[in-house]
Design a protein around this motif. Structure first.
Motif, PDB file in Angstrom:
ATOM      1  N   UNK A 364       0.829  -1.211   0.000  1.00  0.00           N
ATOM      2  CA  UNK A 364       0.000   0.000   0.000  1.00  0.00           C
ATOM      3  C   UNK A 364       0.860   1.255   0.000  1.00  0.00           C
ATOM      4  N   UNK A 365       1.894   1.291   0.836  1.00  0.00           N
ATOM      5  CA  UNK A 365       2.767   2.464   0.911  1.00  0.00           C
ATOM      6  C   UNK A 365       3.512   2.681  -0.403  1.00  0.00           C
ATOM      7  N   UNK A 366       4.098   1.616  -0.924  1.00  0.00           N
ATOM      8  CA  UNK A 366       4.865   1.713  -2.163  1.00  0.00           C
ATOM      9  C   UNK A 366       3.960   2.087  -3.332  1.00  0.00           C
ATOM     10  N   UNK A 367       2.772   1.483  -3.380  1.00  0.00           N
ATOM     11  CA  UNK A 367       1.822   1.776  -4.461  1.00  0.00           C
ATOM     12  C   UNK A 367       1.370   3.234  -4.424  1.00  0.00           C
ATOM     13  N   UNK A 368       1.204   3.786  -3.230  1.00  0.00           N
ATOM     14  CA  UNK A 368       0.780   5.188  -3.093  1.00  0.00           C
ATOM     15  C   UNK A 368       1.851   6.143  -3.606  1.00  0.00           C
ATOM     16  N   UNK A 369       3.114   5.808  -3.357  1.00  0.00           N
ATOM     17  CA  UNK A 369       4.216   6.644  -3.872  1.00  0.00           C
ATOM     18  C   UNK A 369       4.210   6.629  -5.395  1.00  0.00           C
ATOM     19  N   UNK A 370       4.006   5.448  -5.972  1.00  0.00           N
ATOM     20  CA  UNK A 370       3.937   5.327  -7.433  1.00  0.00           C
ATOM     21  C   UNK A 370       2.761   6.118  -7.998  1.00  0.00           C
ATOM     22  N   UNK A 371       1.646   6.127  -7.288  1.00  0.00           N
ATOM     23  CA  UNK A 371       0.464   6.876  -7.728  1.00  0.00           C
ATOM     24  C   UNK A 371       0.768   8.369  -7.806  1.00  0.00           C
ATOM     25  N   UNK A 372       1.451   8.897  -6.801  1.00  0.00           N
ATOM     26  CA  UNK A 372       1.779  10.327  -6.766  1.00  0.00           C
ATOM     27  C   UNK A 372       2.653  10.704  -7.958  1.00  0.00           C
ATOM     28  N   UNK A 373       3.673   9.894  -8.232  1.00  0.00           N
ATOM     29  CA  UNK A 373       4.573  10.190  -9.351  1.00  0.00           C
ATOM     30  C   UNK A 373       3.846  10.074 -10.678  1.00  0.00           C
ATOM     31  N   UNK A 374       2.952   9.108 -10.787  1.00  0.00           N
ATOM     32  CA  UNK A 374       2.194   8.928 -12.027  1.00  0.00           C
ATOM     33  C   UNK A 374       1.257  10.114 -12.269  1.00  0.00           C
ATOM     34  N   UNK A 375       0.623  10.606 -11.211  1.00  0.00           N
ATOM     35  CA  UNK A 375      -0.238  11.792 -11.341  1.00  0.00           C
ATOM     36  C   UNK A 375       0.574  13.008 -11.770  1.00  0.00           C
ATOM     37  N   UNK A 415      -7.705  19.668 -12.885  1.00  0.00           N
ATOM     38  CA  UNK A 415      -8.484  19.807 -11.639  1.00  0.00           C
ATOM     39  C   UNK A 415      -8.630  18.445 -10.960  1.00  0.00           C
ATOM     40  N   UNK A 416      -8.910  17.416 -11.747  1.00  0.00           N
ATOM     41  CA  UNK A 416      -9.058  16.062 -11.199  1.00  0.00           C
ATOM     42  C   UNK A 416      -7.766  15.598 -10.529  1.00  0.00           C
ATOM     43  N   UNK A 417      -6.625  15.871 -11.148  1.00  0.00           N
ATOM     44  CA  UNK A 417      -5.342  15.438 -10.590  1.00  0.00           C
ATOM     45  C   UNK A 417      -5.103  16.076  -9.221  1.00  0.00           C
ATOM     46  N   UNK A 418      -5.358  17.371  -9.101  1.00  0.00           N
ATOM     47  CA  UNK A 418      -5.183  18.039  -7.806  1.00  0.00           C
ATOM     48  C   UNK A 418      -6.200  17.532  -6.781  1.00  0.00           C
ATOM     49  N   UNK A 419      -7.404  17.238  -7.246  1.00  0.00           N
ATOM     50  CA  UNK A 419      -8.428  16.667  -6.371  1.00  0.00           C
ATOM     51  C   UNK A 419      -7.968  15.323  -5.818  1.00  0.00           C
ATOM     52  N   UNK A 420      -7.408  14.466  -6.674  1.00  0.00           N
ATOM     53  CA  UNK A 420      -6.950  13.148  -6.248  1.00  0.00           C
ATOM     54  C   UNK A 420      -5.789  13.260  -5.268  1.00  0.00           C
ATOM     55  N   UNK A 421      -4.893  14.209  -5.498  1.00  0.00           N
ATOM     56  CA  UNK A 421      -3.782  14.414  -4.569  1.00  0.00           C
ATOM     57  C   UNK A 421      -4.287  14.811  -3.182  1.00  0.00           C
ATOM     58  N   UNK A 422      -5.356  15.603  -3.145  1.00  0.00           N
ATOM     59  CA  UNK A 422      -5.937  15.996  -1.853  1.00  0.00           C
ATOM     60  C   UNK A 422      -6.525  14.785  -1.120  1.00  0.00           C
ATOM     61  N   UNK A 423      -7.096  13.834  -1.878  1.00  0.00           N
ATOM     62  CA  UNK A 423      -7.675  12.641  -1.235  1.00  0.00           C
ATOM     63  C   UNK A 423      -6.600  11.791  -0.560  1.00  0.00           C
TER      64      UNK A 423
END
Length: 465
Positions: A364-375, A415-423
């Motif tokens: 979960x932690x590693x996947x979340x880091x990958x999500x941030x970089x992908x966004x 807008x969606x990308x910034x919204x997802x980062x806030x989540x």
């Protein structure tokens, strides 16, 4: 391996490779392993989450496709980001995307180790990870066509697994199958008897950060395009089929799963695809799905090995990485980038050797880091599109593959990308990943200015001599 005289990647991937790699990019560990966590957070509203993210992904890929096809000299999105947004953005994106695939590879290797232990509980968890790294290094150093054939085979296995799951689920729904525990399969389970947002709006928001990881890798189409035989034909076809694939592989599959298994009964730490067959009292079928899940993770790791080595090659060509990463083998493989990326993947072995947490927590932690970089990657693609429209308006007007909605679609995606980062701030694990990701961006930006300053000093010394 000796170095050849070629300095350019070869276009050795055919249309069938492009299409299946595109499908494989849409079906990864995030779906097979991560869907259960998203369902536990969002409940039935996961259907809306997948549809919304799917639309955004399609629009981002259309923007990517329009820019890449405007100039076939672009070998990846790092090339056009460097030209349109500046060398600093190109440097940060290139190294960040390289790290993204390394992190994804680590997450997938951890997942492979976890699922392998189900069959071999006494096997040291780090052994499967080490074996996978060795196998993918050997296969990827041969020719790019072997990579294409591997991904072609992996994608077919994933597609067949999802189709079988959907068909079996439909059979259960039609026949009113009753599980060994007494639960009855029903379409009503999907809608939770009218309550689509059982965990409230906060649960719905939390579902976005978990679901986004499932879509990481779709932008691999842009990297693979550099080695496609006919990008003007193959790239548009691969991108335009994304919505249908998302509807088929994401929306339909989770609807079937929630019809067979009430969403409250889904364990967030287990694959819902495996749980469906176990829930139905079919352990033999579940064992087969275990193998499919391992195959999916292996496919994602293989894509990471391929993409990260090409990213280092691209950075070297732009003078943003050491020159030796730009060396090609006699088979036109960026061999030094391949070696370095595989060496970095050994981090997964270290994590598994000295880990005190559960495999799902590390994942979960590693996947979340990958999500941030992908966004972040998607964001720079969209910002590049805005600049592309300003600087190369004539190319946009003559393009046969325009982004639908143009500027409006682009702004909505941003807008969606910034919204997802806030989540990502909602849960502790993802919040920690956001801090780590932010620290990385600060660090790599600092590295750019250090490298630039060193180059300027070197030029001044040379000129003075």
């Amino acid at each position: 391996m000796g170095q050849g005289i070629d300095t350019e990647l070869k276009r050795n991937l055919s249309n069938r490779h492009m299409q299946l790699i595109a499908i494989g990019g849409c079906i990864g560990t995030g779906l097979f392993m991560g869907a259960a966590n998203t369902i536990s957070l969002a409940g039935p509203s996961i259907i809306f989450i997948y549809c919304i993210i799917g639309i955004i992904v399609f629009l981002v890929m259309r923007a990517l496709g329009e820019i890449l096809l405007s100039d076939l000299r672009y070998r990846s999105f790092v090339d056009f980001v460097t030209e349109l947004l500046g060398p600093c953005c190109g440097f940060v994106l290139g190294w960040s995307y390289w790290l993204c695939w390394i992190v994804i590879g680590i997450a997938d290797l951890i997942a492979i180790s976890g699922y392998t232990q189900i069959f071999y509980p006494n096997l040291y968890s780090w052994i499967p990870a080490l074996c996978c790294i060795a196998i993918f290094y050997i296969l990827n150093r041969l020719t790019v066509r072997i990579f294409g054939e591997m991904e072609f085979s992996f994608a077919i296995i994933k597609i067949l697994a999802i189709i079988v799951l959907i068909l079996v689920g439909i059979f259960f729904i039609v026949t009113g199958f009753r599980s060994p525990s007494g639960d009855v399969t029903s379409v009503k389970n999907i809608w939770n008897h009218g309550n689509l947002f059982p965990n409230g709006f906060e649960g719905f928001l939390a579902g976005f950060q978990s679901a986004t990881f499932a879509f990481i890798g779709v932008e691999l189409i842009g990297t693979v395009a550099a080695e496609s035989k006919d990008p003007e034909k193959n790239l548009p076809k691969a991108i335009n089929n994304i919505p249908l694939r998302i509807l088929m592989f994401y929306v339909f599959s989770v609807m079937v799963i929630m019809a067979v298994i009430p969403w409250q009964s889904i364990n967030p730490s287990k694959s819902p695809f495996i749980m469906l067959f176990l829930f139905a009292g079919l352990p033999a079928a579940a064992a087969i799905v275990y193998i499919v899940v391992i195959t999916s993770a292996a496919s994602s790791t293989n894509s990471g090995v391929f993409s990260s080595s090409r990213m280092l090659y691209g950075l070297a060509r732009l003078n943003k990485a050491p020159a030796f990463f730009g060396n090609l083998s006699k088979h036109s493989i960026p061999i030094n980038g391949l070696r370095f990326s595989c060496l970095c993947l050994l981090t997964s072995v270290i994590l598994l050797l000295f880990n005190n947490k559960s495999i799902i927590e590390i994942f979960t932690l590693v996947a979340s880091i990958a999500t941030i970089i992908s966004l972040f990657t998607w964001l720079l693609i969209l910002l590049s599109y805005i600049q592309y429209r300003k600087k190369h308006f004539h190319k946009h007007m003559s393009s046969f593959f325009k982004l639908p909605g143009g500027y409006i679609s682009c702004i909505l995606c941003i807008i969606f990308i910034f919204f997802t980062l806030l989540t990502l701030m909602i849960q502790f694990d993802t919040r920690m990943a956001l801090y780590i990701g932010s620290a990385w961006f600060i660090f790599i930006t600092f590295c750019y200015y250090i490298v630039t300053k060193s180059k300027k000093k070197s030029k001044i010394i040379l000129l003075s001599k």
